[in-house]
Design a protein around this motif. Structure first.
Motif, PDB file in Angstrom:
ATOM      1  N   SER A   1     -38.086 -46.996  16.818  1.00  0.00           N
ATOM      2  CA  SER A   1     -39.438 -47.425  16.439  1.00  0.00           C
ATOM      3  C   SER A   1     -39.839 -46.845  15.085  1.00  0.00           C
ATOM      4  O   SER A   1     -40.516 -47.517  14.304  1.00  0.00           O
TER       5      SER A   1
ATOM      6  N   SER B   1     -29.933 -35.895  29.083  1.00  0.00           N
ATOM      7  CA  SER B   1     -29.665 -37.174  29.744  1.00  0.00           C
ATOM      8  C   SER B   1     -30.947 -37.884  30.160  1.00  0.00           C
ATOM      9  O   SER B   1     -31.057 -39.101  30.059  1.00  0.00           O
TER      10      SER B   1
ATOM     11  N   GLY C   1     -32.933 -39.061  26.812  1.00  0.00           N
ATOM     12  CA  GLY C   1     -32.195 -39.800  25.784  1.00  0.00           C
ATOM     13  C   GLY C   1     -32.894 -41.083  25.381  1.00  0.00           C
ATOM     14  O   GLY C   1     -32.928 -41.454  24.205  1.00  0.00           O
ATOM     15  N   CYS C   2     -33.497 -41.766  26.352  1.00  0.00           N
ATOM     16  CA  CYS C   2     -34.200 -43.011  26.043  1.00  0.00           C
ATOM     17  C   CYS C   2     -35.434 -42.740  25.184  1.00  0.00           C
ATOM     18  O   CYS C   2     -35.794 -43.554  24.333  1.00  0.00           O
ATOM     19  N   VAL C   3     -36.074 -41.595  25.371  1.00  0.00           N
ATOM     20  CA  VAL C   3     -37.238 -41.242  24.560  1.00  0.00           C
ATOM     21  C   VAL C   3     -36.811 -41.024  23.110  1.00  0.00           C
ATOM     22  O   VAL C   3     -37.456 -41.495  22.174  1.00  0.00           O
TER      23      VAL C   3
ATOM     24  N   THR D   1     -34.114 -42.276  21.684  1.00  0.00           N
ATOM     25  CA  THR D   1     -33.687 -43.566  21.144  1.00  0.00           C
ATOM     26  C   THR D   1     -34.888 -44.411  20.751  1.00  0.00           C
ATOM     27  O   THR D   1     -34.929 -44.982  19.660  1.00  0.00           O
ATOM     28  N   TYR D   2     -35.878 -44.500  21.631  1.00  0.00           N
ATOM     29  CA  TYR D   2     -37.079 -45.277  21.328  1.00  0.00           C
ATOM     30  C   TYR D   2     -37.797 -44.710  20.117  1.00  0.00           C
ATOM     31  O   TYR D   2     -38.244 -45.457  19.242  1.00  0.00           O
TER      32      TYR D   2
END
Length: 149
Positions: A134, A122, A125-127, A129-130
């Motif tokens: 990218s 959790s 998750g943004c890492v 996704t990025y």
């Protein structure tokens, strides 16, 4: 105790300043360098002493750093080191391992699947996704540059 706008502004003014910014940068650089040096020493140990090939020695050295970070996080030592070392331990792969382990520890009361398994990723998750988005965008740009050559 009543907190009004003036009190909030005073708290932000006192705590919002970055004190000792140069010191924090130097400590981050130092600890990040120590982790890199330690990883290189582990790599040399595997490749020169145990005669492991280049690719496997890299994987083993990364794995050792990840396991050490897991253990330090589990025993509560990693956070104390991070208070001193700042981003020097959070940016390398050790910070990645710490974020996964911290989330897993927080979710352990909810069970294996929905607690540990559900909360483990959790925080990062943004890492993911990025990184995925990218890489797709940069891969597409690279592809267009090759086609237009």
């Amino acid at each position: 105790m009543v907190i009004n706008d003036e009190k909030i502004k005073q708290i932000i003014k006192e705590n919002g300043k970055e004190k000792h910014k140069i010191k924090k940068v130097l400590l981050s650089f130092l600890f990040g360098g120590i982790i890199g040096l330690f990883g290189e020493a582990i790599y040399v140990l595997f490749s020169q002493v145990f005669f492991v090939n280049h690719e496997d020695a890299i994987i083993y050295s990364d794995s050792v750093i990840i396991v050490i970070s897991f253990l330090l996080t589990g025993f509560g030592v990693f956070d104390k080191v991070a208070q001193v070392a700042h981003s020097g331990v959070l940016i390398p792969i050790s910070g990645f391992a710490n974020s996964i382990t911290s989330s897993a520890i927080e979710g352990k009361t909810e069970g294996l699947v929905f607690g540990i398994g559900g909360k483990m990723f959790s925080l990062i998750g943004c890492v993911f996704t990025y990184g995925i988005v990218s890489s797709i965008v940069l891969g597409f740009i690279y592809y267009l540059m090759q086609v237009l050559k």
